[in-house]
Design an enzyme around this catalytic site. Structure first.
Site, PDB file in Angstrom:
ATOM      1  N   TRP A 357       0.830  -1.215   0.000  1.00  0.00           N
ATOM      2  CA  TRP A 357       0.000   0.000   0.000  1.00  0.00           C
ATOM      3  C   TRP A 357       0.858   1.255   0.000  1.00  0.00           C
ATOM      4  O   TRP A 357       0.355   2.358  -0.192  1.00  0.00           O
ATOM      5  CB  TRP A 357      -0.974  -0.001   1.182  1.00  0.00           C
ATOM      6  CG  TRP A 357      -0.354   0.227   2.526  1.00  0.00           C
ATOM      7  CD1 TRP A 357       0.499  -0.602   3.187  1.00  0.00           C
ATOM      8  CD2 TRP A 357      -0.554   1.353   3.385  1.00  0.00           C
ATOM      9  NE1 TRP A 357       0.838  -0.068   4.412  1.00  0.00           N
ATOM     10  CE2 TRP A 357       0.208   1.130   4.566  1.00  0.00           C
ATOM     11  CE3 TRP A 357      -1.306   2.523   3.298  1.00  0.00           C
ATOM     12  CZ2 TRP A 357       0.250   2.033   5.621  1.00  0.00           C
ATOM     13  CZ3 TRP A 357      -1.276   3.427   4.362  1.00  0.00           C
ATOM     14  CH2 TRP A 357      -0.500   3.179   5.513  1.00  0.00           C
ATOM     15  N   ASP A 358       2.163   1.084   0.187  1.00  0.00           N
ATOM     16  CA  ASP A 358       3.090   2.212   0.124  1.00  0.00           C
ATOM     17  C   ASP A 358       2.916   2.998  -1.176  1.00  0.00           C
ATOM     18  O   ASP A 358       3.046   4.226  -1.201  1.00  0.00           O
ATOM     19  CB  ASP A 358       4.538   1.721   0.177  1.00  0.00           C
ATOM     20  CG  ASP A 358       4.835   0.843   1.382  1.00  0.00           C
ATOM     21  OD1 ASP A 358       3.882   0.347   2.015  1.00  0.00           O
ATOM     22  OD2 ASP A 358       6.017   0.621   1.668  1.00  0.00           O
ATOM     23  N   GLU A 486       1.765  -1.396  13.274  1.00  0.00           N
ATOM     24  CA  GLU A 486       1.883  -2.851  13.321  1.00  0.00           C
ATOM     25  C   GLU A 486       2.379  -3.361  14.674  1.00  0.00           C
ATOM     26  O   GLU A 486       2.567  -4.564  14.843  1.00  0.00           O
ATOM     27  CB  GLU A 486       2.789  -3.333  12.195  1.00  0.00           C
ATOM     28  CG  GLU A 486       2.184  -3.099  10.825  1.00  0.00           C
ATOM     29  CD  GLU A 486       3.129  -3.400   9.677  1.00  0.00           C
ATOM     30  OE1 GLU A 486       2.650  -3.681   8.568  1.00  0.00           O
ATOM     31  OE2 GLU A 486       4.360  -3.336   9.890  1.00  0.00           O
ATOM     32  N   LYS A 598       4.524   2.216  16.146  1.00  0.00           N
ATOM     33  CA  LYS A 598       5.568   2.027  15.136  1.00  0.00           C
ATOM     34  C   LYS A 598       5.589   3.175  14.132  1.00  0.00           C
ATOM     35  O   LYS A 598       6.650   3.649  13.734  1.00  0.00           O
ATOM     36  CB  LYS A 598       5.343   0.700  14.409  1.00  0.00           C
ATOM     37  CG  LYS A 598       6.370   0.388  13.333  1.00  0.00           C
ATOM     38  CD  LYS A 598       6.011  -0.898  12.600  1.00  0.00           C
ATOM     39  CE  LYS A 598       7.026  -1.217  11.511  1.00  0.00           C
ATOM     40  NZ  LYS A 598       6.627  -2.394  10.704  1.00  0.00           N
ATOM     41  N   GLN A 599       4.411   3.587  13.694  1.00  0.00           N
ATOM     42  CA  GLN A 599       4.330   4.619  12.652  1.00  0.00           C
ATOM     43  C   GLN A 599       2.997   5.338  12.746  1.00  0.00           C
ATOM     44  O   GLN A 599       2.128   4.953  13.528  1.00  0.00           O
ATOM     45  CB  GLN A 599       4.480   3.985  11.268  1.00  0.00           C
ATOM     46  CG  GLN A 599       3.310   3.102  10.852  1.00  0.00           C
ATOM     47  CD  GLN A 599       3.570   2.341   9.573  1.00  0.00           C
ATOM     48  OE1 GLN A 599       4.244   1.332   9.564  1.00  0.00           O
ATOM     49  NE2 GLN A 599       3.026   2.838   8.469  1.00  0.00           N
TER      50      GLN A 599
END
Length: 763
Positions: A357-358, A486, A598-599
């Site tokens: 999906w990046d 994640e 994480k992000q």
């Protein structure tokens, strides 16, 4: 983090050879041209630690998934990008001794990637056990003007002796993937031929029937002039080459010009493949090294004219952004609808080289603003072409509609971690958002009628079937998911997932309304083709109105998911640095039970749907979540940095920019040796243009709100918008210049500006 490479605005310089850092340098020095790519390996033999890799676009291997137990719906295979025929290799023997930098003394070593003109140079002096000193230099490029060919100039100069130099240029198909199971060999020889003029080698994959044909020829020069020499040929299993011997005097320079080509049966019929490879290498040889190189440089100069971001006063930042733009351009050119952007591009094997999906969330904005619109359109068509596979993926889970894969080569899911593959379903929303983003930016609403509506409807059907209605709360929920963070698995009601699911159904209705009004026949055809009923649309509307969004009331922020505040709330700054990075220091169990992120997760949604939230809401969410985020995904700093820019947190925005810009150059995450983080490089570009430049599109109008980072004296960037090329320069003023296209009305700091050709406007 290690500052290994020299700071230079256009060059990546390795000054001196550190064998322990060789793999990192190989990744950073990778070359590509959209059709093929190679790591920055040595041409000659190197017996030290190295990941030798040459990769060819679209060629992969479906390796069988192996798990301890099988679950219904599990992918049957996972994809590997294949290490293919080594076209780089040149064996070197000096008076009978093989040149190997792992076994001889090395002086004055330098490896330099020239980003401006797209080539890799290397030079060194080697001293063997006979105390013979030999100066070696090489220069290679993969043509951006003719993507099937490349060339190497390899020179050897005896410094204190006269001796026999033997050079062995070859094509070697006996290559393996470092991540192969039990050293499995994925290729088998199809055919080969070597004669006086050229040689070729055709290899085929053991599955799927990919065939790759590579060809080679060469010239020999002494002191820059063509020279006759003794030569022989070599032909053995999976290998062809030449053996060239020449007595070379002290201070004379022997140069091998090696030309090579690579073609596959993705583009040509099998029976024509070898012929096409030979035609390509002959085309290269006829042009000659210098003409090939000049055409290659001209192509790079044209790209840099539109892509370049210039920064004055901060060489580290300048080098970082150009490094990112350079690798994006050589990874994906956009001319082939069958191709996409792998997270490692042509720089390594990790992640299988597949589509994530990046592409939609991070890469699309770069290509929207730096290339003709059909390039970004092709990224969307890639997903449209995989729609039937996406429907199959959903059906395997017993669901309606389309579930686009987390990881794919051909539209099938090929990721084998359950909590990612079947819980990280937010990626479906990113596909829908990319359609909106493309149309919003380009104005190409025709895409909806041609392709977009089918994808939107099927994704909306998936969301409508995936939600759970809670009658006690009279709300719809999405249970058992993994959000962008994640470091949380199998959670209920991830705010970002619920938000993008509801938004997708909302946007699909808007798209249908537009088609009904502007393209009634197309709309009617689509409704019939998709068997779309009014009951379905009513169900979507009910879900939109009753979707549950978790909040943390006492903080006034959106809750990342249900139960997030049940965790012990610790800030990253309170952690002992010895615990970082968490993914290398903590058990997975401990990570999952922590509050650490994480992000960007909630912030990912705020970035996508920025216009929905007032500045105070954005600020509260940023202030709450950023201190809990460890940024251990390469995709994280850019999103936080863009929002920090919007909030006026300029120092924070700059720090996050530098982290993403130099992620691989300085090996922040201690994993650059596996390959570069190509997709996050697009996020670096976004950090400057969307962050510092404040670029967004609202109501079909381009908006800018630039600020100048404290360490910078000036910066500039260009963007393509609605067939116009606009240059923005920021110092103590903001200067806007329309370099190509018709007059355009834009907004700068909420002020309407009319820009016309070649007449700069300064604010």
């Amino acid at each position: 983090m290690k500052e290994y490479f020299k700071i230079d605005e256009w060059l990546i310089i390795e000054d001196g050879f550190d064998p322990d850092y060789n793999r990192v340098a190989e990744s950073a020095m990778s070359l590509g041209n959209g059709h093929m790519g190679m790591r920055g390996n040595f041409e000659e033999t190197y017996s030290g630690d190295s990941l030798r890799g040459t990769y060819y676009a679209g060629i992969y291997y479906p390796d069988k998934t192996k798990v301890g137990w099988w679950k219904n719906g599990y992918p049957e295979w996972f994809a590997k990008v294949l290490n293919g025929t080594n076209v780089l290799g040149i064996g070197v023997h000096i008076n009978g001794l093989e040149l190997d930098l792992a076994t001889c003394e090395v002086y004055d070593f330098k490896r330099v990637l020239n980003m401006q003109h797209g080539y890799l140079e290397r030079s060194f002096i080697a001293v063997d056990k006979n105390n013979h000193k030999t100066q070696v230099s090489s220069k290679r490029f993969l043509s951006m003007a003719d993507s099937e060919i490349g060339a190497i100039a390899y020179s050897v100069k005896p410094l204190n002796y006269t001796g026999t130099i033997k050079l062995t240029p070859y094509l070697d198909g006996k290559v393996v993937n470092e991540d192969s199971n039990y050293d499995e060999f994925f290729w088998e020889e199809v055919e080969k031929k070597v004669d006086d003029n050229s040689c070729y080698l055709t290899m085929g994959t053991k599955k799927l029937g990919f065939q790759l044909s590579c060809a080679m020829t060469y010239d020999i020069l002494i002191n820059g002039q063509r020279s006759a020499c003794q030569y022989g040929t070599q032909s053995k299993d999976n290998y062809v080459g030449y053996v060239i011997e020449k007595v070379v005097g002290k201070d004379e320079t022997l140069t091998l010009l090696k030309y090579f080509s690579a073609v596959s049966n993705r583009d040509y019929d099998n029976e024509k493949l070898a012929m096409k490879a030979v035609e390509a290498v002959n085309r290269a040889h006829t042009s000659g090294y210098e003409k090939l190189f000049d055409a290659h440089v001209a192509t790079w100069e044209e790209k840099w004219h539109k892509n370049d971001i210039t920064i004055t006063g901060d060489a580290e930042a300048q080098q970082g952004i150009r490094f990112n733009i350079f690798h994006l351009n050589q990874t994906y050119t956009g001319e082939d609808q069958r191709l996409n952007i792998g997270p490692k591009g042509f720089t390594g094997e990790k992640y299988g080289g597949s589509t994530y999906w990046d592409t939609e969330a991070y890469c699309l904005p770069f290509y929207l603003s730096t290339a003709p619109s059909h390039i970004a359109r092709n990224l969307l068509i890639y997903r449209y072409n995989h729609l039937e596979k996406a429907k199959e993926n959903a059906a395997r889970l017993g669901l309606k509609g389309a579930l686009y894969p987390m990881v794919t080569m051909n539209g099938e899911e090929c990721h084998n971690e359950w909590e990612i593959t079947f819980e990280e379903i937010h990626r479906n929303g990113a596909i829908a958002y990319a359609i909106y983003n493309y149309i919003n930016y380009t104005g190409d609403k025709g895409y909806l009628a041609e392709y977009g509506i089918d994808v939107l409807v099927e994704i909306s059907r998936f969301w409508a079937d995936r939600v759970t209605y809670n009658p006690r709360k009279e709300q719809y929920m999405i249970l058992g998911v993994t959000g962008p963070n994640e470091y949380e698995n199998n959670v209920n009601n991830n705010w970002y997932t619920n938000t993008i699911a509801s938004w997708t159904m909302e946007y699909t209705q808007e798209a249908l309304a537009y088609l009904k009004e502007e393209h009634p026949e197309t709309c009617e055809d689509a409704i019939k083709r998709l068997a779309l009923k009014d009951e379905e649309i009513k169900k979507w509307q009910d879900i939109i109105q009753k979707m549950y969004y978790p909040i943390i009331e006492d903080e006034g922020v959106f809750a990342q998911q249900d139960g997030y505040m049940d965790k012990e709330q610790i800030l990253v700054e309170e952690l002992d640095k010895r615990h970082l990075p968490l993914n290398q220091k903590w058990s997975w169990d401990r990570i999952l039970r922590s509050c650490f992120i994480k992000q960007a997760d909630v912030l990912q949604g705020i970035y996508f749907f920025n216009e929905r939230y007032d500045l105070e809401t954005i600020k509260r969410n940023f202030d709450f979540y950023e201190p809990r985020t460890v940024h251990e995904s390469s995709l994280s700093p850019c999103i936080y940095g863009i929002i920090a820019s919007q909030l006026g947190y300029e120092e924070k925005a700059y720090g996050l920019y530098l982290r993403t810009a130099r992620l691989d150059l300085d090996n922040y995450n201690h994993d650059t040796e596996d390959g570069l983080h190509i997709t996050s490089m697009a996020g670096t570009w976004m950090s400057v243009v969307h962050g510092f430049g404040g670029l967004k599109v609202v109501n079909n109008t381009l908006h800018l709100a630039p600020f100048l980072p404290q360490l910078w004296k000036k910066y500039s960037f260009r963007v393509v918008f609605r067939d116009c090329l606009i240059k923005v320069t920021v110092d103590d003023r903001v200067t806007i210049c329309l370099e190509d296209g018709e007059a355009l009305s834009i907004m700068v700091y909420d002020q309407h500006i009319e820009v016309t050709r070649d007449q700069a406007i300064t604010l």
